[in-house]
Design a protein around this motif. Sequence first.
Motif, short mmCIF file in Angstrom:
data_model
loop_
_atom_site.label_atom_id
_atom_site.label_comp_id
_atom_site.label_asym_id
_atom_site.label_seq_id
_atom_site.Cartn_x
_atom_site.Cartn_y
_atom_site.Cartn_z
N VAL A 46 34.09 41.47 7.34
CA VAL A 46 34.59 40.37 8.15
C VAL A 46 33.49 39.33 8.22
CG1 VAL A 46 35.51 39.62 10.36
CG2 VAL A 46 36.09 41.89 9.50
N VAL A 47 33.77 38.13 7.75
CA VAL A 47 32.77 37.08 7.68
C VAL A 47 32.57 36.45 9.06
CG1 VAL A 47 32.13 34.91 6.57
CG2 VAL A 47 33.44 36.62 5.30
N ALA A 48 31.32 36.33 9.46
CA ALA A 48 31.00 35.64 10.72
C ALA A 48 30.54 34.22 10.46
CB ALA A 48 29.93 36.41 11.49
N HIS A 49 29.66 34.05 9.48
CA HIS A 49 29.14 32.73 9.11
C HIS A 49 29.04 32.66 7.59
CE1 HIS A 49 28.10 31.95 13.30
NE2 HIS A 49 27.50 33.13 13.32
N GLY A 50 29.25 31.47 7.06
CA GLY A 50 29.14 31.28 5.62
C GLY A 50 30.47 31.45 4.91
N ARG A 51 30.39 31.37 3.57
CA ARG A 51 31.60 31.47 2.75
C ARG A 51 31.37 32.42 1.58
NH1 ARG A 51 31.98 25.09 1.98
NH2 ARG A 51 29.75 25.44 2.19
N VAL A 52 32.44 33.10 1.20
CA VAL A 52 32.39 34.09 0.13
C VAL A 52 33.38 33.69 -0.95
CG1 VAL A 52 32.78 36.50 -0.50
CG2 VAL A 52 31.70 35.94 1.70
N ARG A 53 32.92 33.63 -2.21
CA ARG A 53 33.80 33.33 -3.34
C ARG A 53 34.41 34.63 -3.86
NH1 ARG A 53 30.35 31.01 -6.45
NH2 ARG A 53 30.02 32.56 -8.07
N VAL A 54 35.72 34.62 -4.00
CA VAL A 54 36.45 35.77 -4.52
C VAL A 54 36.89 35.42 -5.94
CG1 VAL A 54 38.41 37.31 -4.18
CG2 VAL A 54 37.27 36.28 -2.19
N SER A 55 36.42 36.17 -6.93
CA SER A 55 36.73 35.81 -8.31
C SER A 55 37.01 37.04 -9.15
CB SER A 55 35.59 35.00 -8.94
OG SER A 55 34.35 35.68 -8.80
N ARG A 56 37.75 36.82 -10.22
CA ARG A 56 38.10 37.90 -11.13
C ARG A 56 37.60 37.55 -12.52
NH1 ARG A 56 44.02 39.27 -10.34
NH2 ARG A 56 43.15 40.14 -8.44
N PHE A 57 37.11 38.55 -13.24
CA PHE A 57 36.56 38.33 -14.58
C PHE A 57 37.46 38.98 -15.63
CE2 PHE A 57 33.01 37.66 -11.81
CZ PHE A 57 32.24 36.69 -12.44
N SER A 58 37.68 38.25 -16.72
CA SER A 58 38.45 38.79 -17.83
C SER A 58 37.54 39.70 -18.67
CB SER A 58 38.98 37.65 -18.71
OG SER A 58 37.89 36.98 -19.34
N LEU A 59 38.13 40.39 -19.65
CA LEU A 59 37.35 41.26 -20.52
C LEU A 59 36.31 40.48 -21.30
CD1 LEU A 59 40.14 43.63 -21.90
CD2 LEU A 59 38.44 44.12 -20.13
N SER A 60 36.57 39.20 -21.53
CA SER A 60 35.62 38.35 -22.26
C SER A 60 34.52 37.80 -21.34
CB SER A 60 36.35 37.19 -22.94
OG SER A 60 36.96 36.34 -21.97
N GLY A 61 34.64 38.09 -20.05
CA GLY A 61 33.62 37.63 -19.12
C GLY A 61 33.94 36.30 -18.46
N GLU A 62 35.10 35.74 -18.73
CA GLU A 62 35.46 34.46 -18.12
C GLU A 62 35.86 34.66 -16.66
OE1 GLU A 62 38.59 30.71 -18.74
OE2 GLU A 62 38.53 32.38 -20.18
N GLU A 63 35.31 33.82 -15.79
CA GLU A 63 35.55 33.95 -14.36
C GLU A 63 36.70 33.04 -13.91
OE1 GLU A 63 33.12 33.59 -10.10
OE2 GLU A 63 32.38 32.54 -11.88
N THR A 64 37.58 33.59 -13.09
CA THR A 64 38.62 32.82 -12.44
C THR A 64 38.45 32.96 -10.94
OG1 THR A 64 40.21 33.18 -14.24
CG2 THR A 64 41.10 32.51 -12.11
N VAL A 65 38.22 31.84 -10.25
CA VAL A 65 38.06 31.88 -8.80
C VAL A 65 39.43 31.97 -8.15
CG1 VAL A 65 37.20 30.67 -6.77
CG2 VAL A 65 35.91 30.58 -8.91
N LEU A 66 39.61 32.98 -7.31
CA LEU A 66 40.89 33.20 -6.64
C LEU A 66 40.95 32.55 -5.27
CD1 LEU A 66 41.31 37.00 -7.48
CD2 LEU A 66 42.15 35.03 -8.78
N ALA A 67 39.82 32.55 -4.57
CA ALA A 67 39.79 32.03 -3.20
C ALA A 67 38.36 31.91 -2.73
CB ALA A 67 40.58 32.95 -2.26
N ALA A 95 24.53 31.10 2.72
CA ALA A 95 24.07 32.24 3.50
C ALA A 95 25.24 32.82 4.30
CB ALA A 95 22.94 31.81 4.43
N VAL A 96 25.45 34.11 4.16
CA VAL A 96 26.60 34.78 4.78
C VAL A 96 26.12 35.84 5.77
CG1 VAL A 96 28.57 36.31 4.36
CG2 VAL A 96 28.14 34.38 2.82
N ASP A 97 26.70 35.82 6.95
CA ASP A 97 26.51 36.88 7.94
C ASP A 97 27.89 37.47 8.24
OD1 ASP A 97 23.71 36.46 8.35
OD2 ASP A 97 24.20 34.71 9.57
N GLY A 98 27.92 38.76 8.49
CA GLY A 98 29.20 39.38 8.80
C GLY A 98 29.03 40.80 9.26
N ILE A 99 30.15 41.50 9.35
CA ILE A 99 30.12 42.91 9.71
C ILE A 99 30.84 43.71 8.64
CG2 ILE A 99 29.94 42.51 12.20
CD1 ILE A 99 32.96 43.09 12.41
#
Length: 217
Positions: A46-67, A95-99
Motif C-alpha cells: 500500500v503506497v503512502a508517498h510517491g508513485r510506482v510504475r506497473v509494467s509488463r515485459f514481453s519475451l523480447s524484453g520490450e516494456e509496456t507500462v500498464l499504470a 521516492a516511495v514509502d509504504g507498508i
Amino acid sequence: MGIDQSFWEMLDDTDQKALLAAATRVSFEPAVVICHQGDRTRNVLVVAHGRVRVSRFSLSGEETVLAVRGPGEIIGEVAAVDGRGRSATLTAVDAVDGILIPALALKRLCEERPRLTWAVLRVVVARQRAGGDQQDFRTGPSLHRVGSVLLDLANRDASDMIATVPLSQRELAGIAGISRETLVRALKTLREAGIIATRRTRIEILREDELRSVCGI
C-alpha cells in the motif's frame, strides 16, 4: 478509468490500524525495482508517498507500462489472492514509502473485516473495468486517447496544484496504443492550446478542465 477513492480512503480508522499492525514499513529509492514480473512473492504493497510504475515485459524484453499507482493505492492484491507469480514489474518512479502486508495476514484480516474485503473487491473490479475502458479508448481519436492517458496518470502536487505525469513519451505512446510520432503531434496540439507544458522528465497539466473537455469527460 480508475476509482474515485483510493483503497486506503475506503477503509475506516479501525481497518487502517489493523493493516498497519500487520504490516512492515518500507521505502524505495527512485528507479528501484520493487519486484519483478514472475516473482513468487505474495506481499501486498500500500503506497503512502510517491508513485510506482506497473509494467509488463514481453519475451523480447520490450516494456509496456500498464499504470502508475500513487498514494493510498494497493498493489499486488491479485497475486496475494491466487498465489501465482507477479503479473507485472513494479518500479519506484520517485521516492516511495509504504507498508508491506503478507498475503496470509491480508487473508486473515479480510476474513475478520467485511469492509476491508469489500475495499479489495472494489479495487479489483475497478481495475478490471479500467482495463476494458483502455481497450475502448484505444479505438478513438488519438487526441482523446492521449488526453485520457494524461488524466488517468496525473499526480497532483499539493504545493503548486499542477498535475504532473511522470512517464516518457515512449511509455505514454504504449499505453495510448499509438506511435510515438502520433503522440508527439497530440502533445504539440495540447501544448499550443496552453493545456499542458512538456518538460524533460514530465508533462504538466495546466488546464485540467479544458483537457477533460477535449476528451469528452
